[in-house]
Design an enzyme around this catalytic site. Structure first.
Site, short mmCIF file in Angstrom:
data_model
loop_
_atom_site.label_atom_id
_atom_site.label_comp_id
_atom_site.label_asym_id
_atom_site.label_seq_id
_atom_site.Cartn_x
_atom_site.Cartn_y
_atom_site.Cartn_z
CG HIS A 98 -22.09 55.69 39.64
ND1 HIS A 98 -23.34 55.14 39.83
CD2 HIS A 98 -21.24 54.89 40.31
CE1 HIS A 98 -23.23 54.06 40.59
NE2 HIS A 98 -21.96 53.89 40.89
CB ALA A 125 3.90 48.07 38.68
CB ALA A 143 4.91 52.05 36.64
#
Length: 177
Positions: A98, A125, A143
């Site tokens: 937005h 991950a 990660a």
């Protein structure tokens, strides 16, 4: 496996087939891929693990690529993942945001923007890929990194926000013994 008539993508049934049935660990990987293809996802690999969430059919997975357990793909705009790319556990790919709003309402106009992840990448991950990002071929995203802008090819990106911390690939090892 008996598959009923193709559901309307805009229906609640689509979400049930994609995010409950196909996402179940009880469904074999090959059958999961068959369900996703039937729903309109463009899979050129069967390797999508259980627990993944897809907002729509605007998703392409290249040959030899994989999406690991529990990934969240908010693909209201297209998400394209190239060939031979691995997406780690619980990666989040976000395609909308937005604009900042006014004092009375902090969020303004909604804007969906595509995400592209190149070929030969590894997304670690728990990484988060934000709207409009292109990750170049051969990139490693550490990660937990939050990718807020484009990543040039053959680099390792880490941190919040993710920054290039080193080059990777054949050209980065030249002269190293």
């Amino acid at each position: 496996m008996i598959v009923p008539k193709h559901p309307d993508v805009r229906s609640r049934k689509w979400g049930w087939y994609a995010n409950i049935l196909a996402a179940s660990p009880l469904v074999h990987e090959r059958d999961r891929a068959r369900i996703y293809r039937w729903l309109g996802l463009q899979l050129h690999s069967d390797c999508v693990k259980p627990g993944c969430f897809f907002q729509s059919s605007r998703f392409t997975l290249g040959a030899g690529s994989s999406v690991n357990y529990g990934c969240f793909v908010e693909n209201v705009a297209p998400v394209e993942i190239g060939e031979n790319t691995a997406v780690g556990f619980q990666v989040r790919i976000i395609t909308s945001s937005h604009e900042p709003g006014e004092l009375e309402q902090a969020w303004g106009e909604w804007t969906p923007t595509p995400v592209r992840i190149g070929s030969g990448c590894w997304i670690g991950a728990g990484a988060t890929i934000l709207p409009g990002v292109t990750i170049g071929d051969g990139c490693l995203v550490a990660a937990g990194a939050v990718v807020t802008r484009d990543c040039a090819p053959h680099g390792m990106y880490a941190g919040v926000p993710a920054q290039r911390i080193r080059d990777v690939g054949a050209s980065s090892t030249a002269g190293v013994s």
